[in-house]
Write a protein that holds these residues in place. Structure first.
Motif, PDB file in Angstrom:
ATOM      1  N   ASP A   1     -39.635 -52.968  21.143  1.00 60.78           N
ATOM      2  CA  ASP A   1     -40.922 -52.547  21.690  1.00 60.78           C
ATOM      3  C   ASP A   1     -40.997 -52.910  23.181  1.00 60.78           C
ATOM      4  N   SER A   2     -41.264 -51.917  24.015  1.00 60.02           N
ATOM      5  CA  SER A   2     -41.239 -52.195  25.460  1.00 60.02           C
ATOM      6  C   SER A   2     -42.503 -52.897  25.948  1.00 60.02           C
TER       7      SER A   2
ATOM      8  N   ASP B   1     -36.174 -48.278  23.838  1.00 61.33           N
ATOM      9  CA  ASP B   1     -36.685 -47.359  22.804  1.00 61.33           C
ATOM     10  C   ASP B   1     -36.600 -48.064  21.465  1.00 61.33           C
ATOM     11  N   ILE B   2     -37.586 -47.791  20.607  1.00 65.15           N
ATOM     12  CA  ILE B   2     -37.549 -48.404  19.282  1.00 65.15           C
ATOM     13  C   ILE B   2     -36.614 -47.600  18.363  1.00 65.15           C
TER      14      ILE B   2
ATOM     15  N   LYS C   1     -43.325 -32.853  33.944  1.00 61.79           N
ATOM     16  CA  LYS C   1     -42.970 -34.278  34.066  1.00 61.79           C
ATOM     17  C   LYS C   1     -41.590 -34.429  34.702  1.00 61.79           C
ATOM     18  N   HIS C   2     -40.626 -33.656  34.199  1.00 60.94           N
ATOM     19  CA  HIS C   2     -39.246 -33.817  34.670  1.00 60.94           C
ATOM     20  C   HIS C   2     -39.024 -33.180  36.037  1.00 60.94           C
TER      21      HIS C   2
ATOM     22  N   GLU D   1     -36.959 -47.682  32.219  1.00 57.82           N
ATOM     23  CA  GLU D   1     -37.735 -46.691  31.466  1.00 57.82           C
ATOM     24  C   GLU D   1     -38.208 -47.322  30.160  1.00 57.82           C
ATOM     25  N   THR D   2     -39.529 -47.323  29.958  1.00 55.88           N
ATOM     26  CA  THR D   2     -40.092 -48.037  28.800  1.00 55.88           C
ATOM     27  C   THR D   2     -39.994 -47.248  27.496  1.00 55.88           C
ATOM     28  N   ASN D   3     -40.007 -45.920  27.586  1.00 58.12           N
ATOM     29  CA  ASN D   3     -39.995 -45.067  26.389  1.00 58.12           C
ATOM     30  C   ASN D   3     -38.985 -43.947  26.643  1.00 58.12           C
ATOM     31  N   SER D   4     -37.726 -44.272  26.454  1.00 61.35           N
ATOM     32  CA  SER D   4     -36.659 -43.393  26.966  1.00 61.35           C
ATOM     33  C   SER D   4     -36.467 -42.102  26.192  1.00 61.35           C
ATOM     34  N   ALA D   5     -36.389 -42.194  24.900  1.00 61.03           N
ATOM     35  CA  ALA D   5     -35.910 -41.109  24.039  1.00 61.03           C
ATOM     36  C   ALA D   5     -34.473 -40.759  24.443  1.00 61.03           C
TER      37      ALA D   5
ATOM     38  N   GLY E   1     -33.193 -34.863  28.813  1.00 58.26           N
ATOM     39  CA  GLY E   1     -34.409 -35.678  28.829  1.00 58.26           C
ATOM     40  C   GLY E   1     -34.374 -36.609  30.035  1.00 58.26           C
ATOM     41  N   SER E   2     -35.433 -37.403  30.189  1.00 58.50           N
ATOM     42  CA  SER E   2     -35.525 -38.217  31.408  1.00 58.50           C
ATOM     43  C   SER E   2     -34.356 -39.203  31.592  1.00 58.50           C
TER      44      SER E   2
ATOM     45  N   TYR F   1     -49.999 -50.148  28.314  1.00 60.47           N
ATOM     46  CA  TYR F   1     -49.062 -49.660  29.330  1.00 60.47           C
ATOM     47  C   TYR F   1     -49.733 -49.582  30.703  1.00 60.47           C
TER      48      TYR F   1
ATOM     49  N   ASP G   1     -43.609 -43.929  29.932  1.00 61.96           N
ATOM     50  CA  ASP G   1     -43.886 -42.603  29.361  1.00 61.96           C
ATOM     51  C   ASP G   1     -44.244 -42.697  27.882  1.00 61.96           C
TER      52      ASP G   1
ATOM     53  N   TYR H   1     -37.802 -37.755  19.321  1.00 67.95           N
ATOM     54  CA  TYR H   1     -38.773 -37.098  20.218  1.00 67.95           C
ATOM     55  C   TYR H   1     -38.648 -35.578  20.085  1.00 67.95           C
TER      56      TYR H   1
HETATM   57  C1  LIG Z   1     -42.839 -39.654  25.125  1.00 64.00           C
HETATM   58  S1  LIG Z   1     -41.232 -39.951  24.453  1.00 64.00           S
HETATM   59  C2  LIG Z   1     -40.260 -40.257  25.743  1.00 64.00           C
HETATM   60  C3  LIG Z   1     -39.750 -38.996  26.427  1.00 64.00           C
HETATM   61  C4  LIG Z   1     -38.768 -39.260  27.527  1.00 64.00           C
HETATM   62  N1  LIG Z   1     -39.208 -40.353  28.383  1.00 64.00           N
HETATM   63  C5  LIG Z   1     -38.544 -38.032  28.379  1.00 64.00           C
HETATM   64  O1  LIG Z   1     -39.318 -37.802  29.310  1.00 64.00           O
HETATM   65  O2  LIG Z   1     -37.565 -37.288  28.157  1.00 64.00           O
HETATM   66  C6  LIG Z   1     -41.497 -41.249  23.461  1.00 64.00           C
HETATM   67  C7  LIG Z   1     -40.326 -42.205  23.037  1.00 64.00           C
HETATM   68  O3  LIG Z   1     -40.917 -43.491  23.013  1.00 64.00           O
HETATM   69  C8  LIG Z   1     -40.348 -44.234  21.954  1.00 64.00           C
HETATM   70  N2  LIG Z   1     -41.294 -45.323  21.639  1.00 64.00           N
HETATM   71  C9  LIG Z   1     -42.451 -45.254  20.922  1.00 64.00           C
HETATM   72  N3  LIG Z   1     -43.073 -46.458  20.894  1.00 64.00           N
HETATM   73  C10 LIG Z   1     -42.285 -47.317  21.619  1.00 64.00           C
HETATM   74  C11 LIG Z   1     -42.386 -48.697  21.976  1.00 64.00           C
HETATM   75  N4  LIG Z   1     -43.425 -49.433  21.566  1.00 64.00           N
HETATM   76  N5  LIG Z   1     -41.417 -49.241  22.743  1.00 64.00           N
HETATM   77  C12 LIG Z   1     -40.357 -48.505  23.153  1.00 64.00           C
HETATM   78  N6  LIG Z   1     -40.203 -47.187  22.856  1.00 64.00           N
HETATM   79  C13 LIG Z   1     -41.152 -46.602  22.099  1.00 64.00           C
HETATM   80  C14 LIG Z   1     -40.167 -43.223  20.847  1.00 64.00           C
HETATM   81  O4  LIG Z   1     -39.195 -43.671  19.913  1.00 64.00           O
HETATM   82  C15 LIG Z   1     -39.760 -41.967  21.646  1.00 64.00           C
HETATM   83  O5  LIG Z   1     -38.355 -41.856  21.678  1.00 64.00           O
END
Ligand SMILES: C[S@@+](CC[C@H](N)C(=O)[O-])C[C@H]1O[C@@H](n2cnc3c(N)ncnc32)[C@H](O)[C@@H]1O
Length: 282
Positions: A133-134, A105-106, A14-15, A32-36, A85-86, A168, A154, A3
């Motif tokens: 994949d979330s 996270d993927i 956002k944060h 958290e679905t998209n953690s990074a 990050g989040s 989502y 996110d 990210y």
């Molecule tokens: C928008 S960022 C997240 C930022 C984080 N939530 C923050 O606020 O600090 C996107 C993250 O989503 C992950 N991602 C992308 N597609 C995904 C999926 N289908 N399932 C889970 N994670 C995914 C990416 O690898 C990336 O790390």
């Protein structure tokens, strides 16, 4: 790919909101679905100068923002040249209050970074890491959610369905029906894109009632109608929420207005970088 938008202006808003919400809602389960990553090494890119560095500079003498949980989390991190990050913010704020953290996270390295933070705080037993994949993986957890859960979605794109056939926004709607607290972030780069997403959100939510829906956007004043303009990562983003307390909703509103104030007369690569706020659902 890791990210790269951490610490840019949209991340700051956002944060800033997320930290206040977590502090007020005190969920027992955080998903958290998209953690990074939990944290990042900061650089001095023009986007982060306008983001986290501008925020910290403007906040130091600001009576409202200097009391924010976000400022109190990021200021010490910044001294170590880090940006939280989040997942890092959520773990720090909720480590003693939350029983379970579920991160998707993927990207493997992102989850490894979260694991390292959890180990350093001796809370690995509370952390569930899902390298998948979330959009499909969340189905295992949604039935277990309730009013004591907070789901943070996110993904940036909220209207594209995956292999599960769900988007989502569909997950947000399911969470809302279960009375879980839920946050859904989305982004856009043109007014046309924003209008399409607003329509998609409003029609998707039309059947929902009693979920305390709220949706607010921060948008760059220089946003183009159909062509992206020069921007520090993204031209606009929105926060859709459900089942949050009044305290959280008023914090979202007041901190959004503070963001508009501190971005007045700012510039990015020679262009104006002022923003405005728009309420989509109040
Ligand atoms: C928008 S960022 C997240 C930022 C984080 N939530 C923050 O606020 O600090 C996107 C993250 O989503 C992950 N991602 C992308 N597609 C995904 C999926 N289908 N399932 C889970 N994670 C995914 C990416 O690898 C990336 O790390």
């Amino acid at each position: 790919m890791p990210y790269t938008h951490f610490g840019k202006p949209a991340d700051v808003w956002k944060h800033l909101a997320l930290c206040e919400i977590l502090n007020f809602e005190k969920p027992k389960t955080y998903i958290e679905t998209n953690s990074a990553y939990a944290d990042y090494l900061l650089d001095n890119s023009p986007e982060r100068k306008l983001g986290i560095f501008h925020f910290i500079e403007k906040t130091t003498n600001n009576p409202v923002l200097s009391k924010s949980i976000y400022y109190r989390q990021e200021k010490p991190a910044l001294i170590r040249q880090k940006y939280l990050g989040s997942p890092g913010l959520a773990i720090n704020i909720l480590s003693e209050l939350c029983n379970t953290f579920i991160f998707f996270d993927i990207e493997k390295n992102a989850l490894k970074n979260i694991d390292e933070l959890a180990k350093s705080l001796h809370i690995q037993n509370k952390i569930n890491l899902n390298n998948r994949d979330s959009l499909s993986g969340i189905d295992e957890w949604l039935p277990q959610t309730s009013s004591t859960s907070l789901i943070h979605i996110d993904p940036y794109e909220i209207d594209r369905d995956g292999i599960s056939g769900k988007t989502y926004l569909d997950i947000f709607i399911e969470a809302a029906k279960r009375k879980a607290k839920c946050l859904l972030w989305y982004g856009f780069n043109t007014l046309n894109e924003k209008q399409r997403l607003n329509k998609y959100i409003l029609s998707g939510l039309s059947g929902l009632s009693g979920c305390h829906l709220h949706c607010i956007e921060l948008i760059m004043k220089n946003i183009g109608k159909d062509t992206p303009t020069c921007n520090p990562g993204i031209s606009g983003s929105g926060l859709l929420s459900c089942n949050l307390s009044e305290k959280s909703l008023s914090a979202i509103d007041s901190y959004s207005m503070q963001m508009v104030d501190i971005y007045e007369n700012t510039r990015y690569k020679g262009n104006r970088a002022d923003i405005y706020m728009e309420k989509i659902i109040d």
